[in-house]
Design a protein around this motif. Structure first.
Motif, short mmCIF file in Angstrom:
data_model
loop_
_atom_site.label_atom_id
_atom_site.label_comp_id
_atom_site.label_asym_id
_atom_site.label_seq_id
_atom_site.Cartn_x
_atom_site.Cartn_y
_atom_site.Cartn_z
N PRO A 118 0.83 -1.21 0.00
CA PRO A 118 0.00 0.00 0.00
C PRO A 118 0.85 1.25 0.00
N LEU A 119 0.45 2.21 -0.84
CA LEU A 119 1.17 3.48 -0.98
C LEU A 119 2.62 3.28 -1.40
N ASP A 120 2.94 2.11 -1.96
CA ASP A 120 4.32 1.78 -2.35
C ASP A 120 5.29 1.98 -1.19
N ILE A 121 4.84 1.61 0.00
CA ILE A 121 5.69 1.78 1.18
C ILE A 121 6.78 0.73 1.19
N ALA A 122 8.00 1.15 1.46
CA ALA A 122 9.13 0.24 1.67
C ALA A 122 9.46 0.24 3.16
N PRO A 123 9.15 -0.83 3.89
CA PRO A 123 9.51 -0.90 5.30
C PRO A 123 10.99 -1.18 5.44
N ALA A 124 11.54 -0.90 6.61
CA ALA A 124 12.97 -1.12 6.84
C ALA A 124 13.23 -1.32 8.32
N VAL A 125 14.35 -1.95 8.62
CA VAL A 125 14.78 -2.14 10.00
C VAL A 125 16.23 -1.69 10.13
N ALA A 126 16.61 -1.35 11.35
CA ALA A 126 17.99 -0.99 11.64
C ALA A 126 18.41 -1.73 12.90
N GLY A 127 19.72 -1.77 13.14
CA GLY A 127 20.21 -2.45 14.32
C GLY A 127 21.67 -2.12 14.56
N ALA A 128 22.24 -2.73 15.60
CA ALA A 128 23.63 -2.45 15.95
C ALA A 128 24.25 -3.66 16.63
N ALA A 129 25.57 -3.77 16.51
CA ALA A 129 26.33 -4.82 17.18
C ALA A 129 27.61 -4.22 17.73
N GLY A 130 27.86 -4.46 19.02
CA GLY A 130 29.09 -4.00 19.62
C GLY A 130 30.23 -4.96 19.32
N GLY A 131 31.46 -4.40 19.16
CA GLY A 131 32.60 -5.25 18.88
C GLY A 131 33.06 -6.04 20.10
N PRO A 132 33.82 -7.09 19.88
CA PRO A 132 34.27 -7.58 18.57
C PRO A 132 33.15 -8.28 17.80
N TRP A 133 33.05 -7.90 16.51
CA TRP A 133 32.01 -8.45 15.63
C TRP A 133 32.50 -8.41 14.21
N PRO A 134 32.21 -9.39 13.33
CA PRO A 134 31.44 -10.61 13.58
C PRO A 134 32.30 -11.79 13.96
N ASN A 135 33.63 -11.61 14.04
CA ASN A 135 34.54 -12.69 14.43
C ASN A 135 34.36 -13.90 13.51
N ILE A 136 34.51 -13.66 12.21
CA ILE A 136 34.36 -14.73 11.23
C ILE A 136 35.73 -15.17 10.71
N GLY A 137 35.82 -16.42 10.31
CA GLY A 137 37.05 -16.93 9.71
C GLY A 137 36.90 -17.00 8.21
N LEU A 138 37.93 -16.59 7.49
CA LEU A 138 37.90 -16.68 6.03
C LEU A 138 38.03 -18.14 5.59
N PRO A 139 37.43 -18.46 4.45
CA PRO A 139 37.68 -19.79 3.89
C PRO A 139 39.14 -19.91 3.47
#
Length: 271
Positions: A111-132
């Motif tokens: 309706p009304l071409d509404i685009a909903p959206a969300v926001a958020g936050a993460a404190g460090g350390p983040w995301p602590n991912i390992g590369l392949p």
């Protein structure tokens, strides 16, 4: 951001939420007003001028806050659920309530071409991912986009398909109620911002950095490209309040659109 504009923005955003039956996120109950109000009072007593970044950011957040009642709709918008799921899967805490932009969606049926959206936050350390595993390189340790004392802010809209243009326009106003520090930061495209932030913290030599950039870009390619924004900020440790708002310019079958998203407010505890 003026108080008058903030009241209007809050009213329109609330109307959009009611129209779409947007669900309140599961992040947390809205933070009490006292910490921010007390911080504002302290800054004013210390003689902070209106141009001071911390005072300006704290005021913008205070003016953006609004109470949004939870909906009882049993069929919330699927696109908004998907956007929230993106945040939570990334380990990012959603803000207190969603936001929206009118006459913005590129997909039919809203309706009304509404685009909903969300926001958020993460404190460090983040995301602590390992590369392949990367050929010709030793296995790298787990990498972070933000470290201790830093925060990654995120914004994910729904109903936007082609976001191939300029990524400027979205902003985050942040304020640390423990240190009384704050300011504004521009948000950038999700994939490039995440890759650049991780490599900036990796401390690799130039050749290794470029090899890792290609592998890491492919690794995070699953992130939503259309409209998603990120901003790493040195907020310092403590309780950080923030408001995300601004414009997303994207392409539609009828031409380019510039969509303004009303402020949405949240809180993150940063180690």
């Amino acid at each position: 951001m003026s108080r008058r504009f903030s009241r209007v923005a809050g009213t329109v955003a609330l109307s959009c939420a009611a129209l779409l039956a947007l669900p309140a996120t599961a992040a947390a109950d809205p933070a009490p007003a006292d910490p921010l109000s007390q911080a504002l009072t302290t800054l004013q007593q210390q003689g902070a001028e209106a141009t001071d970044p911390a005072l300006a950011a704290a005021t913008a957040i205070a003016n953006s806050r609004t109470d949004v009642a939870e909906t009882t709709d049993s069929n919330p918008l699927a696109a908004l659920d998907a956007a929230n799921e993106i945040l939570t899967k990334l380990g990012i805490t959603p803000f207190f309530y969603p936001t929206a932009s009118i006459n913005c969606a590129a997909v039919p049926g809203l309706p009304l071409d509404i685009a909903p959206a969300v926001a958020g936050a993460a404190g460090g350390p983040w995301p602590n991912i390992g590369l392949p595993s990367i050929p010709l390189l030793p296995q790298l340790p787990a990498l972070n986009a933000v470290e201790k004392g830093e925060t990654m802010f995120a914004f994910v809209p729904a109903g936007i398909v082609d976001d191939s243009g300029d990524k400027a326009g979205m902003q985050v106003a942040w304020f640390n109620v423990n240190t009384l520090k704050g300011g504004f930061a521009d948000m950038g495209g999700a994939t490039n911002t995440l890759v650049d932030s991780i490599l900036a913290n990796a401390n690799l030599d130039p050749i290794t950095t470029e090899i890792a950039r290609g592998a890491l870009t492919n690794f995070v390619a699953g992130l939503p490209a259309a409209g998603a924004r990120l901003a790493p900020v040195e907020t310092g440790s403590g309780t950080v309040l923030a408001a995300v708002f601004g414009n997303v310019t994207h392409n539609t079958p009828t031409g380019e659109k510039s969509c303004f998203f009303f402020p949405t407010v949240g809180l993150v505890n940063v180690a």
